[in-house]
Design an enzyme around this catalytic site. Structure first.
Site, PDB file in Angstrom:
ATOM      1  N   GLY C 148       7.812  24.546  68.833  1.00 21.92           N
ATOM      2  CA  GLY C 148       7.330  24.787  67.482  1.00 21.92           C
ATOM      3  C   GLY C 148       8.387  25.478  66.645  1.00 21.92           C
ATOM      4  N   CYS C 149       8.209  25.423  65.325  1.00 26.12           N
ATOM      5  CA  CYS C 149       9.224  25.967  64.424  1.00 26.12           C
ATOM      6  C   CYS C 149       9.287  27.488  64.512  1.00 26.12           C
ATOM      7  CB  CYS C 149       8.962  25.517  63.002  1.00 26.12           C
ATOM      8  SG  CYS C 149       7.275  25.793  62.422  1.00 26.12           S
ATOM      9  N   TYR C 150       8.132  28.161  64.424  1.00 22.76           N
ATOM     10  CA  TYR C 150       8.141  29.616  64.535  1.00 22.76           C
ATOM     11  C   TYR C 150       8.661  30.058  65.909  1.00 22.76           C
ATOM     12  CZ  TYR C 150       5.268  30.004  60.254  1.00 22.76           C
ATOM     13  OH  TYR C 150       4.791  29.955  58.976  1.00 22.76           O
TER      14      TYR C 150
END
Lengths: 345, 345, 345, 345
Positions: C148-150
């Site tokens: 995921g990006c975070y």
């Protein structure tokens, strides 16, 4: 104190109306309706209004609204307000429609561009609600067709020139740049942040339905049929319309005369400000206010007069103007509830 | 009616003050000064004010300002207001300083962080101008040290917790996100549009001078020295501060008690709004208003209490709060000239 | 040359994948599918790609895709990729999933947070696709769970500290600020321009589903269970994530040692850049690139170590990382097709 | 491999040049100069380039630059490049100037609009560097006057119409909307974030100095003197120019013929893309790329042809075009180092 209700209160023009009416010294909001949010608390949907306005959204029930209000604002898709008008008028109440249903003199134009049959109910005294042009007629009307946002910016910019016959009526070009809130609250791809941000584009090129509205009103001002080329653009900002207008000055007219015409035409108008020579409007200077700023330039080497106007599309271009119309209808000072400057910066 | 003047009227907090004071029912602006724009018409510099306020900017002449005003607002670089204070106070007038000169109890703290010598003139009754905490003292003061923007957002968010002893005083972390107008009107590379747009960054990490201001006030609320980790960030918007605050709930305290403490602490406060459970503030909902929105969450799996507050940095974070302080000083209703909601959208 | 196809090619991560793959020297795109736009020409939907990539979107037909491709990228809602995996793997092809289906070691965690049953097909050699941590395992995997990006921004920022045991594993706070494209192409009110612009807000407070993903990976790095407080925020920009991370330095560790640990850990890593002392990352400096910038600060007066990382959420946070994983899987140089700097300004 | 240096490397066009040249397969950057930042590391000033380009900025020393380079790019205020040209040319090197010094055929026009004396040194073979029009001449030139950003967008949009005589040469109106980076890196109030954000305005109305540049080139294309009305606007975005152009189609010309003319004129041009009927360009679709997108519409009811073009002002409007010119000068494929699509979204 008058009693007002807002039909279609949860779109952007609706919530702007509620913001203005909730602070208006002579108005009580007695009802708000919403198709999508019936049953929801308004300040839960719009927390910016916490402490200012609290009421549940109702489903639309025209009869009840009429019973409890003096004036009904409608902010709905085309065709709906037209339907209610008869009932509202026959009960002696007033209708201010922020849509297009009551803007057109010629039913065929409305039907062509909005695809709905047009029939005015008996007793309707309709007027195009641009106070700077139709103030007297507004006083005597019972239904206001509140102008479109682009038309407001274009008509205010061109009215003095056309009224006093300073420009040719051919070859008028209106290039408008609008913030995104004009497209409303609607869930379309083109309204997404990631699509609008860092992007400018034209849309509705050569066929936007504000064109016939602009042409109707400019034609009435100069007393002859008029055609304009109008191109709206989306720029990455929330509010504001800047219209840059190109037209041909008549040969014997000097720029000085043009400027004097604007000074004269807008003398005493609180909401329209003519900028000094060499100054041009920024939408930012009208942000959140009901003002229209106008700047003038003459391109000597091409003979073009360039008129630039700026408004806030949700205020002078929609809800602010609707409240201004209400003030006229009910004999309140025209600026009541609207006398505040833009938020800057 | 009282007479006010604004010293340093052409920065962003200055122009916001003028916007507010020009519309205040009990104030006349009798003087504005500007270092850079002396001799210029104010509404020529700030066309958003056309029709609302018109006056030439003067050079600063303290004696004259004192003669003609009841209250003087200063929005200047550090050290200047400190200099004038004596003269203003000894003539019986009031001073509201939007800078940092009167915010500190301990002269050494001021001197360390602002690099100027600190000396309070005789007769100065100074107070930290956060009305929700110091309302009574403000009434009796003659000099107001108007709080910084970040401290306002942090102190309002933490005050109930610290007042009622609900959280540990260690390990408080304040992560703040600010719009660009907080950096003012100043011509630095970092303030350019092309640098700020589409960018988020931290700055002043571990050494921003709002840290000692926050610590002083939080310490006074809980009655012991307190240290916080404070990191400000720039996000690409014009106005607004969102502070996300992390702290440790005491073991025997329930979230319900926390919520009740906030309800109690801010009971009757017009400008502070506690959001419902599960709702968190957006800066947009405070844009252009003097309100502070606060949301609360408890992270069960880590035991952290998360408090989030939103304000408009130029309003509750600067000029709006200054006017609120003026209202208290002069016994006007505290919300006078400030009772309008945010512009949304 | 390998043959790739993209399932779910019309969301923002899909179009970013197509942009990258269409320029990759060792890849031919042989198929793209779209639920909503099947039958449409891709460069008609995304005119930015005119001249670079032209193909009709197909409806999803897994068998056909498998037949014609060496690697399949999936950018779909949870649960779908899980379904296809068996078929893809048993035919000897590779799967790179940009969703969450293959990120979790513990099926129960996936089921709890994503609400879908989890079952890995036989033959699946799954890996969490963060190359800077799992490069070797990626080489031998056949299914990549692209992070995921975070989590990418948080894990890269914290890995050296946890690997070398420099910080306490308690009380880690991750405050992340993301651009709006992370929320994808989906038509929700919160993604509208007029809602996002000039606004910052937290969301998913204390319950965002990237939390367990971050915790799983940090836990594996330091060899013990770990809990973090993670708060994501939306800021008004299209791309970019800035994560500001607060943690407690162990008593006997100096900041110098921390810096050396980062230099060592990321030695030879092309995509991770450690900034000099006193410099902090801006998302703008990673815009459109696959790089992660990291800055370090130590707050002496509170003992907190502050780590700040910036990535482009669609690149290192999604599609760029997916291509990096593909490069590893197929023995291409890891930077192939990704070796370009950010667009600045 | 050729050796290039960039004089004035720290403005926005300079840094864009460095980004492009540092990735160009046939170029080595051998020198960069900066007035304000001499002695500073380039990737310290511009961290986006970390890992791609590292070099100290020098003070300007023309002789040395000439000695070590094959081509010199100048991105300087008016007048400077003119001064160096002789020396560069007489040593057999090439000069590509991103300023206005070499754009004008008539010295008096340059002197009038730029206020500097104009004198071409012996041996200078100057050309207006718009490859789609002057490709052959560029090949044989030794000094390139790289076009202005607005002129590029206007000339590419109008060239086919004027070349084939499809429109009247009178009454051409060019309404351009530009991002803020066009105004450069300069510290003026108007470039501040808080001034530009949420604002659109016109500037240079009726007297912008790109007007004579546009008129010169359009005149040469159609073989007669031509006058245009040109109004530039600033919109709140970093990059991009959208030009909306209004002109009168000749009576016997059909829209179909116009479209065919554009297809023909731009046949084989990699960087110019004509959009399908009914589609109009967005600046976003050219963001970071060297492409120009063009859309066409005919307003039947007014007889106006509307041409809309979009470019990235720093790429096709400045540095990208400069690299394209370099490619032609040195017989590299014209798209080398420039063949990548826009960043979307």
């Amino acid at each position: 104190m008058i009693k007002a209700c807002v039909v279609g209160a949860t779109g952007y023009t609706g919530v702007e109306l509620v913001r203005l009416l909730s602070r208006h010294p002579e108005v009580v909001i007695v009802g708000i309706t919403s198709n999508n949010y019936a049953g929801r608390e308004y300040d839960d949907l719009y927390p910016s209004l916490k402490g200012y306005f609290s009421m549940k959204c109702d489903e639309l029930n025209v009869k009840e609204l009429i019973k409890k209000s003096d004036v009904i604002f409608t902010a709905l898709p085309s065709g709906h307000a037209l339907e209610f008008a008869g009932e509202i008028i026959s009960s002696g109440k007033k209708l201010i429609d922020l849509g297009a249903d009551f803007r057109f003199d010629d039913p065929l134009v409305y039907e062509k561009w909005y695809g709905k049959p047009f029939k005015l109910h008996e007793g309707v005294r309709r007027v195009y609600g641009l106070p700077e042009i139709y103030r007297k007629k507004i006083k005597n009307a019972n239904v206001i067709g509140n102008p479109g946002c682009y038309p407001t910016s274009a008509i205010l910019a061109l009215a003095p020139c056309l009224k006093y016959g300073l420009i040719l009526t051919e070859d008028i070009i209106i290039d408008s740049k609008s913030g995104v809130s004009g497209a409303g609250h609607s869930l379309t791809l083109g309204n997404l942040y990631a699509e609008c941000n860092e992007s400018t584009k034209a849309y509705g090129v050569a066929n936007h339905r504000h064109t016939p509205e602009i042409e109707q009103e400019l034609g009435k001002i100069c007393g002859k049929e008029i055609k304009v080329t109008f191109t709206p653009h989306l720029v990455p900002m929330t509010r504001g319309i800047l219209s840059t207008i190109y037209c041909n000055l008549k040969e014997d007219i000097s720029v000085k005369e043009v400027r004097e015409a604007y000074v004269d035409f807008y003398k005493g108008e609180f909401f329209v400000k003519l900028l000094e020579e060499g100054r041009f409007p920024r939408t930012k200077d009208t942000y959140g206010s009901n003002h229209c700023h106008i700047g003038l330039a003459y391109d000597e080497h091409t003979g073009k007069l360039i008129i630039i106007s700026a408004i806030d599309n949700l205020m002078k271009g929609a809800s602010g103007q609707a409240v201004q119309n209400m003030n006229i209808l009910f004999d309140f000072p025209e600026y009541m509830g609207l006398d505040f400057p833009a938020i800057y910066p």
